[in-house]
Motif scaffolding. Structure first.
Motif, PDB file in Angstrom:
ATOM      1  N   ASP B 191       0.819  -1.216   0.000  1.00  7.95           N
ATOM      2  CA  ASP B 191       0.000   0.000   0.000  1.00  7.95           C
ATOM      3  C   ASP B 191       0.852   1.264   0.000  1.00  7.95           C
ATOM      4  O   ASP B 191       0.434   2.301  -0.499  1.00  7.95           O
ATOM      5  N   LEU B 192       2.089   1.165   0.534  1.00  8.34           N
ATOM      6  CA  LEU B 192       2.970   2.334   0.451  1.00  8.34           C
ATOM      7  C   LEU B 192       3.404   2.568  -0.989  1.00  8.34           C
ATOM      8  O   LEU B 192       3.517   3.703  -1.449  1.00  8.34           O
ATOM      9  N   GLU B 194       1.605   1.733  -3.557  1.00  6.76           N
ATOM     10  CA  GLU B 194       0.414   2.268  -4.208  1.00  6.76           C
ATOM     11  C   GLU B 194       0.230   3.739  -3.872  1.00  6.76           C
ATOM     12  O   GLU B 194      -0.119   4.548  -4.736  1.00  6.76           O
ATOM     13  N   ALA B 195       0.464   4.066  -2.596  1.00  8.35           N
ATOM     14  CA  ALA B 195       0.315   5.460  -2.178  1.00  8.35           C
ATOM     15  C   ALA B 195       1.258   6.340  -3.000  1.00  8.35           C
ATOM     16  O   ALA B 195       0.869   7.389  -3.512  1.00  8.35           O
ATOM     17  N   ALA B 196       2.508   5.895  -3.117  1.00 12.84           N
ATOM     18  CA  ALA B 196       3.490   6.687  -3.871  1.00 12.84           C
ATOM     19  C   ALA B 196       3.019   6.906  -5.304  1.00 12.84           C
ATOM     20  O   ALA B 196       3.025   8.030  -5.811  1.00 12.84           O
ATOM     21  N   VAL B 197       2.561   5.845  -5.937  1.00 16.83           N
ATOM     22  CA  VAL B 197       2.124   5.969  -7.333  1.00 16.83           C
ATOM     23  C   VAL B 197       0.861   6.823  -7.418  1.00 16.83           C
ATOM     24  O   VAL B 197       0.731   7.677  -8.298  1.00 16.83           O
ATOM     25  N   SER B 198      -0.053   6.622  -6.467  1.00 16.87           N
ATOM     26  CA  SER B 198      -1.328   7.338  -6.552  1.00 16.87           C
ATOM     27  C   SER B 198      -1.146   8.836  -6.353  1.00 16.87           C
ATOM     28  O   SER B 198      -1.973   9.620  -6.787  1.00 16.87           O
ATOM     29  N   PHE B 199      -0.067   9.243  -5.676  1.00 11.84           N
ATOM     30  CA  PHE B 199       0.179  10.673  -5.533  1.00 11.84           C
ATOM     31  C   PHE B 199       1.040  11.214  -6.661  1.00 11.84           C
ATOM     32  O   PHE B 199       1.512  12.344  -6.615  1.00 11.84           O
ATOM     33  N   VAL B 210      10.474   6.728  -1.314  1.00 12.99           N
ATOM     34  CA  VAL B 210       9.741   5.711  -0.558  1.00 12.99           C
ATOM     35  C   VAL B 210      10.554   4.432  -0.370  1.00 12.99           C
ATOM     36  O   VAL B 210      10.823   4.007   0.738  1.00 12.99           O
TER      37      VAL B 210
END
Lengths: 405, 292
Positions: B191-192, B194-199, B210
């Protein structure tokens, strides 16, 4: 529904996981079941031909059990997962055709995501986490810290700027996750089971906070949940998913009162309906008499007809005035009087049609007479009997609603 | 059954050794390349040695103590500092100072090279399944092959002295840092990522903002292991003319001088403990920040 601006349009969106995607697609178009496709190709259909639109500024809840494809669906909006086929339009723009740069722009400016397990960077302070989106965009440190600080304040996290995530409770960590998402000032928030990891009290608090925040910010929020109570509480509209299919899209009330099939029915069986259904949903049409026209004899006849012991009284404009009792009417007739005003009981509990019925319980058990449901101008819209209330909260869903639209 | 054995024993020996020899001989054909490599590694060694020789022993000890204090300031460090003071003083007292700096040069040069090669290789392995499948057995081979064996082609290609010692050490101590880097990157929660990509992180932003920060502790453990393996190579490398504490042990073996052998061996142990503390401390300080 009133006319609203369309923010996102999903058109024939399909996602198939696995290696034999072409074959699986073929079988899918032939109408084979997902189990058959899995057996024949080893491919898994995540989302099957989803078509819907999401309006500007609404909280759109995608609801389903785990494995229903809701997370897959959400991740296609910012293309964390690439769809197999179909298109998504955001503000009329086909995001499937975005190049690398356009996609980065979309993720940086238009959409932010909030994660189930918060996904905060453990090696960064709270403010560094909240400023992450702007840092990625290359915004200068002082400016991004200022914005991050503002959004942290907005979610009720003041004074924790220099703490680390593991020093915060789950609820507070998710506030940071929310702050990180709104720091970018995106139009769209993608929330993936954002409150599922929290304990019930915290979850409820965060739901309230989200509603409050939405009141101020007016974002388009796509919220994933497996908790129907949550969906009903915060959702303007709810999309039910089952096994990769979109089963039903409806407002919370519609979903409860008009479940489309047995799956949805089963789903809503255990809902605490008293918190969702409003007085308007369950009220019944009352028998009334017009105090300015009708006399006591007519009142008594109507009561006899319907075998009720009291009747609601309105004036010419249908304004609610009160209630008269059958015994009192009989006395009136015996005394040869006509003026119903004398025996009018104005001590009748009233409520508005958007009150949740949970709030009526305490009062209705004390009150010997039914509730009057009135609108802002005191027009009588309907009444709620004790029996209707009990019927509504019993799990017999198909009978629960009352067609009063 | 007997027949089968007869057939098997009838197969002539495969000329494996011959093949490898001709491969090494083929490699020596690229003398230019290997000379350049030798010069490059030699330059690194000279530079490190020059820096280490810059300070007199007493000043060096003080600098090490200050460094320790900085790296381990979050944990109890007085014990480590006392140990360093006494240990280094003992090495100085035994007259092994210069040998110690030579060994340190070998270890530091090896560490530097394995970081420069190993970290990017580990990242690449974490990102690409194909690379992972190809590299992993090679790493296992490199690590399980007896370290002595590397000395032979190293001499053929790099001559005698410090440089082939470094090359053999690099081959021997590279695997842990590669696999630990790979592990560290792969362990970053999904999820980290994913978080990086989603931002809207680019691949490089995700790596530097990250993945690498989160993998840091694991990568440093890899470096630490690599360093220890490099140190374990110093005696072996002394057989091909690498000078330092290792050569003292090697000579003591030749002279059957247990005392000298142990004295030099203890100096190696002291150096190992100091290097271990310091490199572990680097990852530890990061850990502390998180666990406060």
């Amino acid at each position: 529904m009133t006319e609203k601006n369309e923010k996102i349009k999903v058109d024939h969106l399909t996602k198939i996981f696995g290696s034999q995607i072409n074959k699986a697609q073929e079988l899918l178009s032939e109408g084979k079941s997902k189990a058959e496709i899995l057996a024949q190709t080893g491919s898994n259909v995540g989302v099957d031909d989803a078509n819907f639109t999401i309006n500007d500024n609404e909280i759109f809840v995608i609801m389903g059990l785990s494995g229903s494809g809701k997370s897959t669906l959400l991740r296609m909006f910012n293309r964390l997962i690439e769809p197999t086929s179909g298109t998504i339009f955001v503000d009329g723009e086909n995001i499937m055709q975005l190049d690398k740069k356009g996609l980065l722009e979309l993720r940086r400016k238009k959409m932010s995501m909030v994660f189930q397990d918060f996904a905060l960077l453990p090696n960064r302070t709270i403010i560094e986490n909240a400023a992450f989106g702007l840092e990625v965009q290359g915004v200068a440190k002082t400016e991004r810290d200022k914005k991050a600080h503002e959004s942290l304040e907005m979610v009720g996290l003041k004074g924790y700027d220099n703490s680390y995530p593991n020093e915060l409770s789950g609820g507070m960590q998710q506030r940071v996750g929310l702050a990180r998402a709104i720091t970018n000032d995106p139009d769209i928030l993608l929330m993936d089971e954002a409150f599922s990891a929290l304990d019930p009290l915290n979850r409820r608090e965060m739901q309230n906070e989200l509603l409050e925040l939405q009141h101020k910010l007016h974002k388009t929020i796509i919220f994933i949940s497996h908790d129907l109570n949550e969906a009903l509480r915060i959702g303007d509209r709810i999309l039910m998913m089952h096994d990769g299919d979109v089963v039903q899209i409806a407002t919370p009330e519609d979903l409860l009162t008009h479940p489309k099939n047995d799956y949805v029915k089963k789903f809503i069986e255990n809902v605490d309906r008293s918190k969702i259904l409003t007085a308007g949903n369950i009220m019944v049409k009352p028998n009334t008499i017009n105090i300015e026209k009708d006399g006591p004899k007519l009142a008594l006849r109507r009561m006899n007809q319907d075998q009720i012991s009291s009747i609601f009284v309105v004036d010419n404009d249908k304004h609610f005035l009160g209630l008269i009792d059958a015994d009192d009417v009989s006395d009136l007739i015996k005394n040869n009087e006509r003026d119903l005003h004398k025996i009018l009981n104005t001590n009748v509990p009233t409520t508005s049609s958007d009150t949740a019925i949970a709030e009526l319980f305490a009062q209705i058990s004390k009150s010997p007479v039914p509730f009057a449901v009135i609108d802002d101008e005191k027009h009588l819209e309907g009444i709620i009997l004790r029996s209707t209330l009990l019927e509504a909260i019993s799990s017999n869903t198909s009978e629960g609603g009352n067609d009063n639209e | 059954m007997n027949n089968l054995f007869a057939i098997l024993s009838g197969i002539p020996a495969i000329p494996l050794a011959k093949w490898i020899n001709s491969f090494v001989a083929w490699l020596t054909g690229f003398a230019g390349f290997f000379n350049a490599l030798t010069a490059g590694i030699g330059a690194i060694l000279d530079a490190i040695q020059w820096v280490l020789d810059l300070f007199p022993a007493w000043l060096f000890i003080i600098l090490i103590l200050i460094l320790t204090w900085f790296i381990l300031r979050k944990t109890k460090h007085w014990g480590s500092m006392l140990f360093e003071l006494l240990g280094l003083a003992l090495i100085w007292n035994q007259g092994y100072w210069h040998d110690m700096t030579q060994t340190l040069t070998l270890v530091l040069a090896t560490s530097l090279i394995i970081i420069v090669i190993g970290v990017p290789l580990g990242i690449w392995m974490a990102k690409s399944h194909t690379v992972n499948v190809i590299i992993r057995p090679i790493l296992s081979f490199m690590q399980t092959m007896p370290a002595f064996v590397y000395l032979i082609p190293a001499v053929a290609l790099f001559g005698i002295g410090m440089v082939p010692g470094v090359v053999a050490s690099v081959i021997f101590s590279l695997p842990p840092i590669v696999s630990m880097t790979c592990l560290g990157i792969q362990q970053v929660p999904a999820d980290l990522n994913e978080a990086a990509v989603s931002f809207g992180c680019t691949t490089w932003q995700k790596l530097f903002k990250v993945e690498l920060p989160l993998a840091k502790a694991t990568i440093i453990s890899g470096i630490n292991q690599g360093m220890m393996l490099a140190l374990s190579m110093v005696v072996i490398a002394s057989m091909i003319g690498t000078m330092g504490l290792g050569s003292l042990v090697y000579f003591a073996v030749g002279r059957n001088d247990a005392g000298a052998g142990f004295a030099a061996g203890i100096a190696i142990v002291i150096l190992a403990i100091i290097l271990d503390r310091l490199s572990e401390g680097l990852s530890g300080s990061n850990q502390n920040k998180k666990d406060n």
